[in-house]
Design an enzyme around this catalytic site. Structure first.
Site, PDB file in Angstrom:
ATOM      1  CG  ASP A 136      -1.884   1.073   1.325  1.00 29.54           C
ATOM      2  OD1 ASP A 136      -2.218   1.523   2.442  1.00 29.54           O
ATOM      3  OD2 ASP A 136      -2.337   1.507   0.253  1.00 29.54           O
ATOM      4  CG  HIS A 137      -0.448   4.885   0.193  1.00 29.67           C
ATOM      5  ND1 HIS A 137      -0.858   5.861  -0.683  1.00 29.67           N
ATOM      6  CD2 HIS A 137      -1.545   4.521   0.889  1.00 29.67           C
ATOM      7  CE1 HIS A 137      -2.149   6.110  -0.486  1.00 29.67           C
ATOM      8  NE2 HIS A 137      -2.597   5.312   0.452  1.00 29.67           N
ATOM      9  N   GLY A 192      -7.572   8.749   7.199  1.00 33.32           N
ATOM     10  CA  GLY A 192      -7.780   9.062   8.608  1.00 33.32           C
ATOM     11  C   GLY A 192      -9.173   9.614   8.860  1.00 33.32           C
ATOM     12  CG  HIS A 222      -6.310   4.975  -1.321  1.00 35.54           C
ATOM     13  ND1 HIS A 222      -5.146   4.554  -0.754  1.00 35.54           N
ATOM     14  CD2 HIS A 222      -6.365   4.364  -2.540  1.00 35.54           C
ATOM     15  CE1 HIS A 222      -4.509   3.731  -1.562  1.00 35.54           C
ATOM     16  NE2 HIS A 222      -5.222   3.600  -2.664  1.00 35.54           N
ATOM     17  N   GLY A 278     -11.171   4.927   3.239  1.00 37.63           N
ATOM     18  CA  GLY A 278     -12.524   4.376   3.399  1.00 37.63           C
ATOM     19  C   GLY A 278     -13.123   4.609   4.772  1.00 37.63           C
ATOM     20  CB  SER A 279     -11.633   4.900   8.188  1.00 38.50           C
ATOM     21  OG  SER A 279     -11.011   3.646   8.146  1.00 38.50           O
ATOM     22  CG  ASN A 293      -7.062   1.101   0.021  1.00 33.95           C
ATOM     23  OD1 ASN A 293      -7.538   0.328  -0.799  1.00 33.95           O
ATOM     24  ND2 ASN A 293      -5.787   1.473  -0.001  1.00 33.95           N
TER      25      ASN A 293
END
Ligand SMILES: O=C(O)C[C@@H](O)[C@H](O)C(=O)COP(=O)(O)O
Ligand code: ZN
Length: 288
Positions: free
Chosen positions: A85-86, A179, A207, A209-210, A229
């Protein structure tokens, strides 16, 4: 089922208007929780290490072996994709060398021409070994391994050029943030997502996703997002459950107060619950 690359899984997801979850692992417990949740749901899953998490855990080869051995010890039969990832250029090359199934080359902080050039090189190296490649266009807001993204919207022309390098999935900035989302966040930019989806048939990646509301995630998936993600929500759930366990007052001299297998159990379960819930949100069909 052993480890697989993401090409077919994400192409099918985009076609079928569902997504497959991409969950970051940070240790053995996280790995077991992610794999256990996918196995229970009967769905494919992508498990990923950021550069920082892989360093913390002991390197990419250790992380790959950890996932491989955990798949074996848990008798995991669903398809699992091991992903960087990244990754920067060096990390992407190292993971290709080590034998990951999939790598993200995140060149958003480079001049676009250099991002394009390096993406082409990574695609060539990865495809030669049957691995998938993810690239990023438009920076994802928030901080990731020390790199701060402004959260700019992906430029459709740049997305088309990056897509033309042969990447297998493309992460797009559409107002998403890594974040926690600020209270004044104005939501995903669906108009831009529609322009990107109209221009590019490659599976698209969301990206950060939270913290995105379920209805917005599901709308984005209906429009072409095939990989979502998630990391922060798992981290927060783990911390909350662990803190609750400790605050229940298990005495330091009581085995419940110092046995790490007991101390880490509630947090591990909390991660598994988040992963299962997001698999439901993403509409990932069971392959069992
Ligand atoms: O936080 C990490 O190290 C990984 C994330 O950047 C991941 O790629 C991602 O996009 C998850 O974002 P989050 O759900 O907002 O943590
Ligand atoms: Zn990310």
């Amino acid at each position: 089922m052993s480890l697989v690359n993401g090409n077919e899984i994400f192409a099918e997801a985009r076609k079928g208007h569902y997504a497959v979850g991409a969950f970051n692992t940070n240790n053995l417990e996280w790995t077991r929780a992610i794999l256990g949740a996918a196995q229970e749901k009967g769905t494919p899953v992508l498990i990923q290490t950021s550069m920082g998490a892989a360093k913390y855990m002991g390197g990419y080869e250790l992380c790959l072996n950890l996932v491989q051995q955990t798949i074996k010890s848990m008798n995991i039969t669903v398809p699992v994709i091991m992903h960087l990832d990244h990754g920067n250029y060096e990390a992407a090359k190292e993971c290709i060398e080590v034998g990951y199934n999939s790598v993200m080359f995140d060149g958003h902080d480079l001049p676009f021409a250099e991002n394009l050039e390096k993406t082409k090189e990574i695609v060539k190296l990865a495809h030669a070994k049957g691995m998938s490649v993810e690239a990023e266009v438009g920076s994802i807001g928030g901080e990731e391994d020390g790199v701060i993204g402004e959260g700019e919207l992906a430029n459709v022309e740049e997305a088309k050029q990056l897509n033309a390098t042969g990447v297998d999935y493309l992460a797009c900035g559409i107002g998403n943030i890594h974040g926690q989302y600020p209270d004044n966040w104005t939501g995903l930019k669906f108009e831009r997502l529609q322009e990107l989806a109209d221009a590019i048939s490659t599976p698209l990646v969301l990206h950060g996703g939270s913290g995105i509301p379920k209805d917005q995630i599901q709308k984005a998936i209906s429009m072409g997002i095939a990989k979502v993600n998630v990391n922060t929500e798992c981290q927060m759930a783990f911390a909350k459950a662990t803190r609750k366990y400790i605050e229940e007052g298990h005495d330091q001299n009581d085995i419940k107060g110092y046995d790490p297998r007991k101390l880490l159990a509630p947090g591990t379960k909390a991660i598994e619950d988040i992963v299962k819930s997001r698999i439901d949100w993403f509409g990932t069909p069971s392959v069992k």
